[in-house]
Motif scaffolding. Structure first.
Motif, PDB file in Angstrom:
ATOM      1  N   PRO A  10       0.844  -1.196   0.000  1.00 44.05           N
ATOM      2  CA  PRO A  10       0.000   0.000   0.000  1.00 44.05           C
ATOM      3  C   PRO A  10       0.880   1.247   0.000  1.00 44.05           C
ATOM      4  O   PRO A  10       2.030   1.222   0.445  1.00 44.05           O
ATOM      5  N   LEU A  11       0.349   2.344  -0.524  1.00 46.30           N
ATOM      6  CA  LEU A  11       1.117   3.587  -0.548  1.00 46.30           C
ATOM      7  C   LEU A  11       1.588   3.933   0.865  1.00 46.30           C
ATOM      8  O   LEU A  11       0.806   3.916   1.812  1.00 46.30           O
ATOM      9  N   GLN A  12       2.875   4.240   0.978  1.00 42.57           N
ATOM     10  CA  GLN A  12       3.462   4.538   2.276  1.00 42.57           C
ATOM     11  C   GLN A  12       3.723   6.024   2.426  1.00 42.57           C
ATOM     12  O   GLN A  12       4.170   6.679   1.483  1.00 42.57           O
ATOM     13  N   PRO A  13       3.448   6.589   3.598  1.00 42.81           N
ATOM     14  CA  PRO A  13       3.722   8.016   3.800  1.00 42.81           C
ATOM     15  C   PRO A  13       5.213   8.284   3.696  1.00 42.81           C
ATOM     16  O   PRO A  13       6.044   7.394   3.899  1.00 42.81           O
ATOM     17  N   PRO A  14       5.576   9.517   3.379  1.00 39.78           N
ATOM     18  CA  PRO A  14       7.004   9.834   3.247  1.00 39.78           C
ATOM     19  C   PRO A  14       7.712   9.739   4.586  1.00 39.78           C
ATOM     20  O   PRO A  14       7.105   9.876   5.643  1.00 39.78           O
ATOM     21  N   ILE A  15       8.986   9.512   4.520  1.00 40.77           N
ATOM     22  CA  ILE A  15       9.805   9.485   5.729  1.00 40.77           C
ATOM     23  C   ILE A  15      10.814  10.622   5.659  1.00 40.77           C
ATOM     24  O   ILE A  15      11.104  11.156   4.593  1.00 40.77           O
ATOM     25  N   GLY A 211       5.512  10.686  -6.473  1.00 39.49           N
ATOM     26  CA  GLY A 211       5.885  10.618  -5.069  1.00 39.49           C
ATOM     27  C   GLY A 211       4.838  11.205  -4.141  1.00 39.49           C
ATOM     28  O   GLY A 211       4.655  10.726  -3.020  1.00 39.49           O
ATOM     29  N   LEU A 212       4.134  12.241  -4.588  1.00 39.80           N
ATOM     30  CA  LEU A 212       3.183  12.943  -3.725  1.00 39.80           C
ATOM     31  C   LEU A 212       1.904  12.155  -3.461  1.00 39.80           C
ATOM     32  O   LEU A 212       1.073  12.592  -2.654  1.00 39.80           O
ATOM     33  N   ARG A 213       1.733  11.005  -4.083  1.00 34.48           N
ATOM     34  CA  ARG A 213       0.478  10.265  -3.933  1.00 34.48           C
ATOM     35  C   ARG A 213       0.174   9.914  -2.480  1.00 34.48           C
ATOM     36  O   ARG A 213      -0.993   9.814  -2.092  1.00 34.48           O
ATOM     37  N   SER A 214       1.197   9.714  -1.671  1.00 38.99           N
ATOM     38  CA  SER A 214       0.957   9.281  -0.286  1.00 38.99           C
ATOM     39  C   SER A 214       1.166  10.402   0.725  1.00 38.99           C
ATOM     40  O   SER A 214       1.148  10.160   1.928  1.00 38.99           O
ATOM     41  N   GLU A 219       2.440  18.078   4.138  1.00 40.79           N
ATOM     42  CA  GLU A 219       3.682  17.547   3.584  1.00 40.79           C
ATOM     43  C   GLU A 219       3.758  17.817   2.082  1.00 40.79           C
ATOM     44  O   GLU A 219       4.829  18.107   1.540  1.00 40.79           O
ATOM     45  N   ARG A 220       2.609  17.733   1.420  1.00 40.43           N
ATOM     46  CA  ARG A 220       2.567  17.970  -0.026  1.00 40.43           C
ATOM     47  C   ARG A 220       2.987  19.398  -0.350  1.00 40.43           C
ATOM     48  O   ARG A 220       3.775  19.635  -1.276  1.00 40.43           O
ATOM     49  N   ILE A 221       2.476  20.348   0.423  1.00 35.67           N
ATOM     50  CA  ILE A 221       2.836  21.747   0.197  1.00 35.67           C
ATOM     51  C   ILE A 221       4.323  21.967   0.469  1.00 35.67           C
ATOM     52  O   ILE A 221       5.009  22.692  -0.263  1.00 35.67           O
ATOM     53  N   GLU A 222       4.840  21.345   1.518  1.00 31.68           N
ATOM     54  CA  GLU A 222       6.267  21.467   1.829  1.00 31.68           C
ATOM     55  C   GLU A 222       7.120  20.929   0.682  1.00 31.68           C
ATOM     56  O   GLU A 222       8.108  21.557   0.274  1.00 31.68           O
ATOM     57  N   GLU A 223       6.746  19.768   0.157  1.00 28.45           N
ATOM     58  CA  GLU A 223       7.513  19.176  -0.944  1.00 28.45           C
ATOM     59  C   GLU A 223       7.390  20.019  -2.214  1.00 28.45           C
ATOM     60  O   GLU A 223       8.378  20.219  -2.935  1.00 28.45           O
ATOM     61  N   LEU A 224       6.188  20.509  -2.498  1.00 26.20           N
ATOM     62  CA  LEU A 224       5.994  21.357  -3.677  1.00 26.20           C
ATOM     63  C   LEU A 224       6.813  22.630  -3.568  1.00 26.20           C
ATOM     64  O   LEU A 224       7.430  23.071  -4.553  1.00 26.20           O
ATOM     65  N   THR A 225       6.853  23.221  -2.380  1.00 24.81           N
ATOM     66  CA  THR A 225       7.628  24.443  -2.183  1.00 24.81           C
ATOM     67  C   THR A 225       9.101  24.208  -2.471  1.00 24.81           C
ATOM     68  O   THR A 225       9.761  25.027  -3.131  1.00 24.81           O
ATOM     69  N   GLY A 226       9.627  23.084  -1.999  1.00 25.84           N
ATOM     70  CA  GLY A 226      11.016  22.754  -2.279  1.00 25.84           C
ATOM     71  C   GLY A 226      11.257  22.511  -3.755  1.00 25.84           C
ATOM     72  O   GLY A 226      12.312  22.874  -4.297  1.00 25.84           O
TER      73      GLY A 226
END
Length: 384
Positions: A10-15, A211-214, A219-226
């Motif tokens: 199953p889709l796993q949250p980012p670490i 990658g953002l699926r999980s 967290e999605r906004i943080e990753e998008l900002t980066g």
């Protein structure tokens, strides 16, 4: 349009992981690395390796602290049977004649971080090989995100596990190096990469959306900002729009949402242009609630499958997916809509039809799905 549909777990949250430099420093601080780099414990002449799995897989009920206590003082000779907890003399000799030989030891001592981690991966593979018990233990600790009662002693010697910080005696958790290792082991066994926060800044838009699926929203906004940092926002929006055609249904839904809500006017202009693209435009219009253009029967099939597939990909319960497919329609209307699925060529069509066949409570609808599946396969064979 393509799809990613090969997830085993199953889709796993980012670490979150430390930097490569910090992980390499953690390797050098492990009991096993300290022993490999200590000239007082150099291999004796003629020393040979032995099969390590039985020695490396023994279980300990103590803690890293216990392992530290088992380490001798500088003047105290170490047991020849077990130079470090869980790793016997034969296994150590095998390491020194294999992946932890003189050149690798020099890498461990002062090599670049990536090379240090490569050597440690080779050491781990040599010690544990195909030991399913160790693999399952590490994966269980990683996926459960909770301490466990016992771990193979060698996990502490490799710096992968330590006594849990919650104060419960005799319980163990993965270290940051252990989480990195578990991620590597899962990728090796399944081909599935667990996302790491901050790791997509240099990747393309398709990899980012995959990658953002999980990710949770914050967290999605943080990753998008980066990811946006250092990029031209107009070009970034265009790249993300171009990626929508090649990513999975769930990643596509995320991309439409990011373009509509998080990339401002630049993102919305990209979506406006995509409305005229066959099939993809119909999906975008449905996601945005736009009804300027009437979709063709094939596009209706595409939208139906794409939305159902996104829910399945996310890991939704099949009963919930079935409920979402009904869209308030009566069984006769549902059956008519499902008949259209045979006209489409969406990569997830068969999977969605199988869910309807297996789980839909209305026999009329399930029968329409069986008929659509037969027709879909027949048309596919004609297309070659």
């Amino acid at each position: 349009m393509g799809t990613y549909d090969d997830d085993t777990l199953p889709l796993q949250p980012p670490i979150r992981l430390p930097s490569r430099a910090d992980l390499a420093a953690a390797v050098r601080a492990t009991p096993l690395a300290a022993l490999l780099l200590d000239p007082r414990h150099a291999p004796a002449a003629g020393e040979t390796g032995a099969e390590p799995e039985a020695e490396a897989g023994r279980t300990q009920a103590g803690s890293t602290a216990v392992a530290d206590q088992a380490r001798p003082e500088p003047d105290e000779p170490r047991s020849q049977e077990e130079p470090v907890p869980g790793i016997g003399a034969g296994a150590l000799a095998g390491l020194r004649s294999g992946p932890a030989g003189p050149e690798a030891a020099e890498v461990l001592r002062d090599g670049p971080a990536e090379e240090v981690l490569r050597v440690w991966t080779d050491v781990r593979r040599h010690l544990f090989g195909r030991d399913q018990l160790v693999f399952l233990q590490v994966v269980r600790m990683f996926l459960g995100r909770e301490p466990v009662g016992q771990v193979p002693a060698a996990l502490s010697s490799l710096g992968l596990a330590r006594e849990a910080d919650d104060g419960s005696a005799g319980s163990y958790a993965l270290t940051p190096l252990g989480r990195w290792t578990a991620r590597e082991m899962i990728a090796e066994a399944t081909g599935q990469d667990i996302p790491v926060m901050g790791s997509f800044a240099g990747r393309d838009a398709a990899a980012l959306l995959h990658g953002l699926r999980s990710y949770r929203e914050a967290e999605r906004i943080e990753e998008l900002t980066g990811w946006l940092a250092g990029r031209d926002r107009v070009k970034a929006a265009e790249e993300m729009g171009a990626a929508l055609a090649e990513v999975s249904p769930l990643a596509r839904a995320i991309g439409v949402e990011l373009l509509a809500l998080d990339l401002g006017d630049d993102g919305r202009r990209v979506l406006d242009r995509l409305l005229g693209v066959r099939k993809l435009g119909a999906v975008v219009a449905a996601r945005m609630g736009r009804d300027e253009q009437r979709p063709s029967p094939e596009e209706i099939a595409w939208v139906f499958v794409d939305m159902a597939a996104a829910l399945l990909e996310f890991g939704g319960e099949t009963d919930e997916v079935i409920q979402s497919m009904t869209m308030g329609m009566e069984p006769e209307q549902q059956a008519s809509t499902i008949a259209l699925l045979a006209l489409g060529d969406h990569p997830w069509t068969e999977r969605v039809l199988h869910v309807i066949i297996d789980r839909h409570p209305d026999e009329q609808v399930a029968g329409a799905a069986r008929k659509a599946l037969r027709r879909l396969r027949s048309l596919a064979s004609l297309r070659g």
